[in-house]
Design an enzyme around this catalytic site. Structure first.
Site, PDB file in Angstrom:
ATOM      1  N   THR A   1       0.830  -1.196   0.000  1.00 28.05           N
ATOM      2  CA  THR A   1       0.000   0.000   0.000  1.00 28.05           C
ATOM      3  C   THR A   1       0.864   1.244   0.000  1.00 28.05           C
ATOM      4  O   THR A   1       2.056   1.200   0.304  1.00 28.05           O
ATOM      5  CB  THR A   1      -0.910   0.060   1.237  1.00 28.05           C
ATOM      6  OG1 THR A   1      -0.128   0.434   2.383  1.00 28.05           O
ATOM      7  CG2 THR A   1      -1.585  -1.264   1.485  1.00 28.05           C
ATOM      8  N   ASP A   2       0.266   2.375  -0.292  1.00 26.07           N
ATOM      9  CA  ASP A   2       0.918   3.649  -0.045  1.00 26.07           C
ATOM     10  C   ASP A   2       0.792   3.959   1.448  1.00 26.07           C
ATOM     11  O   ASP A   2       0.141   3.245   2.210  1.00 26.07           O
ATOM     12  CB  ASP A   2       0.297   4.753  -0.900  1.00 26.07           C
ATOM     13  CG  ASP A   2       1.279   5.884  -1.180  1.00 26.07           C
ATOM     14  OD1 ASP A   2       2.237   6.061  -0.402  1.00 26.07           O
ATOM     15  OD2 ASP A   2       1.091   6.608  -2.179  1.00 26.07           O
ATOM     16  N   TYR A   3       1.381   5.050   1.844  1.00 19.74           N
ATOM     17  CA  TYR A   3       1.534   5.403   3.258  1.00 19.74           C
ATOM     18  C   TYR A   3       0.171   5.513   3.960  1.00 19.74           C
ATOM     19  O   TYR A   3      -0.623   6.388   3.651  1.00 19.74           O
ATOM     20  CB  TYR A   3       2.271   6.744   3.327  1.00 19.74           C
ATOM     21  CG  TYR A   3       2.948   7.050   4.635  1.00 19.74           C
ATOM     22  CD1 TYR A   3       4.325   6.938   4.773  1.00 19.74           C
ATOM     23  CD2 TYR A   3       2.223   7.472   5.741  1.00 19.74           C
ATOM     24  CE1 TYR A   3       4.960   7.240   5.958  1.00 19.74           C
ATOM     25  CE2 TYR A   3       2.842   7.764   6.935  1.00 19.74           C
ATOM     26  CZ  TYR A   3       4.214   7.649   7.042  1.00 19.74           C
ATOM     27  OH  TYR A   3       4.827   7.945   8.234  1.00 19.74           O
ATOM     28  N   THR A   4      -0.086   4.621   4.882  1.00 18.56           N
ATOM     29  CA  THR A   4      -1.318   4.536   5.692  1.00 18.56           C
ATOM     30  C   THR A   4      -2.585   4.407   4.844  1.00 18.56           C
ATOM     31  O   THR A   4      -3.671   4.771   5.288  1.00 18.56           O
ATOM     32  CB  THR A   4      -1.459   5.724   6.670  1.00 18.56           C
ATOM     33  OG1 THR A   4      -1.587   6.957   5.945  1.00 18.56           O
ATOM     34  CG2 THR A   4      -0.275   5.817   7.613  1.00 18.56           C
ATOM     35  N   ALA A   5      -2.460   3.879   3.633  1.00 16.93           N
ATOM     36  CA  ALA A   5      -3.627   3.789   2.754  1.00 16.93           C
ATOM     37  C   ALA A   5      -4.683   2.832   3.287  1.00 16.93           C
ATOM     38  O   ALA A   5      -5.876   3.025   3.043  1.00 16.93           O
ATOM     39  CB  ALA A   5      -3.202   3.374   1.341  1.00 16.93           C
TER      40      ALA A   5
END
Length: 754
Positions: free
Chosen positions: A281-285
């Site tokens: 995932t992207d950051y905290t997605a």
């Protein structure tokens, strides 16, 4: 015999690959048989210790303890071979199963040696140089302890208000796909286990560059047909090139956040495209899907896993909730195992199980980091990325003699040469434009330097652009800065104004509604123009800008983008003729923000522009046309194109068709030209774009030299997605256009039937 020899080699390669896969599968299966559920879930957790790689409000806690307990599969935001070794030692020596960590970082345009921003590099239209830039970045990053990069970003972007347009390859799916392939090849090479290669991570999957209103992290909504035709090709090209990982995007796709979208992550990516790597995932997605209205952390974590996500970046939703979801039947052991297997396979392919420290080599670090060959390449790449937008009366190149007034907030600003996303770069290393010009002219001329203006005099804008502080400060008033600049200009033979955005004004979370020069910089430029001295405008920017006043009033404009560590030398090379610019725009420059989105391969309208008819597609207050079209860029020489010659005007079946032009250098200097091929399909089962880029060749011509440039066209280049999402071509008439940009082309037609 040669034919059978090649077939034999292919068969041998296939057998070897199969044997390697079998060994990997056996190793991973054996390891997983020893793992507890907690340890398997731990592999799905990607953590960061904090630092400059952080792009959100959350930072992982108790990182070392998580590693010891087997609750982390990878680390990002940490580099330096000595630091990486120490953390890897914790995983290998202090965790139960001694599973090594994977170490990632956003190596976007170079690691320690910073190259021009990706949007700039795309303007070279030079795939060999683009691949080499990724290769050099890999050499440095792997010498610094890293084995995974969150690059390339291949999002198609047609809205320059979006700050992250700086990180991609522009607006065109064909050019974007070529760049995606080149970047993946450069990072990964032929063998991921080679300690000089990085695992690529294609991002952001998918459609991230199409956010509404050009605002970062915003909603995306489009038809499947537009996805397949215009936005998905670069991602698909990167997957076909063998990218080892894919990163999810923040936006929704068909009403579901990409991170929880099974159609996107499994049906399309894995089933249709055959992707076999891991998805992060992207950051905290994962956590952010709650804000999209899809449930609490446990619910969205289960949704992401079932969609096909393997690794959770920073949210720690997998770590905190998957075991409970497993007990409640909301996820299955098979789904957890599959995600864990993909991560372990990535580590196996990187050779980490053979040698966890293969990317920790102090001698390599001393040899590779900021080496002279990389800096020289950075200089060449920055010069080739620059785009000459205007050059009336041969204002450029400049002569070394005389007095130049060098003015602007970017003219002697070392920290602003890099641009966005330069985590590993040292802001003390870049060459400034002032330093570059001083070296270029030596003792033959004189430089009068004045800052002239701040980036902006708007305190609220500065607060938003620099939310953590660090905004540039100036003790002198705007009036004092302006007067100093005008004094220097009046005493000069030529003014070089170096203006534009600060690096914080483009990139992630840096969308803008007004994309011209900031008001105070435009005021400075207008005052310099009023002195009567010739003004050469050099622009540093991470996006296309609206430059209508500048185009109308100034004799020369050079788009320097953000050129990286050797930006100053590269700009001087172009200004003083050591390099004849050949950059071509990979994205359209609008005349005004009201035209956005504006891109060359738009669909036709049933009421095309007719200035004499009110009820046709137009603005009352602006032209329909861009200021600078896609593919545009000038040279210090000039090129003439002959009419197009076709091998046939009537074809049936597979072809191919040969389309050729003769290109002649009609100027006095040797120069490069990017010859561009566009095709159109004016009558089809769905409405097609008015034209589409389908090929290009970059050639060098001496003064007076002519060369025939040929393009071989097959039905493959005529294919498109119809309303049933079938990829095919249809019989009919096709337009062929060849020229130096998408607007100024020679035209021909062919009738082609199946």
């Amino acid at each position: 015999m040669k034919r059978y020899g090649w077939l034999g080699l292919l068969l041998l390669a296939a057998l070897q690959a199969g044997a390697q896969d079998a060994r990997m599968n056996a190793f991973v299966s054996s390891l997983m048989n020893k793992m507890t559920v907690d340890e398997k879930i731990g592999q799905l957790n990607l953590v960061t210790p904090g630092g400059p790689a952080v792009t959100g409000a959350v930072v992982s806690t108790n990182v070392e303890e998580k590693i010891r307990k087997g609750e982390a599969g990878g680390i990002f935001g940490l580099w330096g071979e000595d630091k990486v070794r120490k953390v890897q030692e914790i995983a290998v020596n202090e965790s139960r199963l001694k599973i090594p960590l994977i170490f990632g970082l956003d190596v976007i345009h170079g690691h320690r040696t910073i190259f021009p921003i990706p949007l700039a590099v795309s303007c070279t239209w030079d795939m060999a140089m683009i691949e080499r830039s990724a290769r050099m970045a890999a050499l440095e990053a792997t010498a610094d302890g890293l084995n995974w990069t969150f690059s390339p970003m291949v999002d198609i972007a047609r809205d320059p208000r979006w700050g992250r347009i700086a990180e991609g390859g522009g607006e065109d799916p064909y050019l974007g796909a070529q760049i995606a392939r080149a970047m993946v090849r450069g990072y990964q090479g032929d063998n991921l286990a080679d300690p000089t290669t990085l695992m690529a991570c294609v991002k952001h999957f998918a459609l991230y560059g199409a956010g509404e209103a050009g605002r970062d992290y915003n909603t995306v909504d489009m038809s499947r047909l537009q996805m397949y035709q215009d936005y998905l090709p670069p991602y698909k090209a990167a997957v076909e090139a063998g990218a080892g990982s894919v990163m999810t995007s923040f936006n929704i796709v068909d009403g579901l956040p990409a991170t929880g979208n099974r159609w996107l992550m499994t049906d399309l990516l894995r089933t249709q495209w055959g992707f076999r790597g891991m998805v992060v995932t992207d950051y905290t997605a994962v956590k952010e899907m709650t804000m999209h209205g899809l449930g609490d952390l446990q619910a969205v974590s289960a949704l992401a896993l079932k969609a096909g996500v393997d690794m959770d970046m920073v949210s720690e939703g997998f770590l905190a909730t998957l075991k409970q979801s497993l007990a409640q039947g909301k996820v299955t052991q098979k789904e957890i195992d599959l995600a864990c297997r993909r991560i372990l396979e990535a580590k196996y392919k990187l050779g980490l199980f053979d040698d966890p420290y293969r990317y920790c080599n102090a001698e390599r670090a001393r040899r590779e980091l900021l080496s002279a060959d990389k800096r020289q390449f950075a200089r060449e790449l920055a010069a080739r990325s620059a785009v000459l937008l205007k050059n009336d009366n041969q204002t450029l190149p400049l002569k070394p003699g005389g007095t130049v007034a060098l003015i602007g907030p970017m003219a002697d600003n070392r920290a602003e040469m890099f641009g966005t996303w330069t985590i590993g770069g040292d802001p003390n290393h870049p060459v400034t434009v002032r330093e570059g010009i001083a070296k270029a002219i030596g003792d033959q001329g004189k430089i009068l330097y004045a800052k002239g203006a701040n980036f902006t005099d708007d305190p609220e804008f500065l607060r938003r652009a620099f939310p953590w502080g660090g905004a540039p400060e100036e003790s002198r008033s705007p009036g004092e800065l302006l007067e100093e600049a005008l004094t220097a200009a009046r005493r000069s033979d030529v003014v070089v104004a170096v203006l534009g955005e600060s690096s914080n004004m483009s990139g992630e979370a840096a969308s803008r509604t007004r994309i011209g020069l900031p008001e105070n910089q435009l005021k400075l430029l207008q005052a310099l123009h009023a002195t009567g001295k010739p003004v050469v405008l050099v622009i540093f920017s991470g996006r296309p800008l609206t430059l209508t006043w500048e185009q109308e009033h100034l004799p020369a404009i050079l788009m320097g983008w953000f050129g990286g560590i050797e930006a100053g030398n590269a700009i001087a090379d172009v200004l003083y003729g050591a390099y004849n610019p050949a950059g071509k725009l990979s994205t359209t420059f609008p005349r005004s923000v009201g035209q956005i989105p504006l891109y060359y391969n738009h669909k036709p309208t049933g009421r095309p522009l007719n200035p004499n008819d009110k009820f046709t597609t137009k603005y009352l207050d602006e032209s329909n046309e861009p200021l600078y079209p896609f593919g545009y860029g000038l040279s210090y020489t000039s090129f003439a194109y002959s009419d197009i010659r076709l091998s046939s005007t009537q074809l049936k079946g597979a072809g191919p068709l040969t389309a050729s032009v003769t290109v002649t250098n009609t100027g006095k200097l040797a120069g490069e030209e990017v010859v561009q091929l566009y095709l159109s399909d004016p009558a089809a089962s769905v409405s097609r774009a008015v034209k589409e880029l389908k090929g290009f060749q970059k050639i060098m011509l001496a003064p007076g030299e002519s060369r025939e440039v040929q393009f071989s066209i097959t039905p493959e280049q005529l294919k498109f997605y119809n309303s049933a999402l079938q990829y095919d071509w249809e019989s009919g008439e096709f337009g062929i256009q060849i020229g130096g940009n998408s607007r100024d082309v020679k035209q021909a037609k062919v009738v082609w039937t199946k």
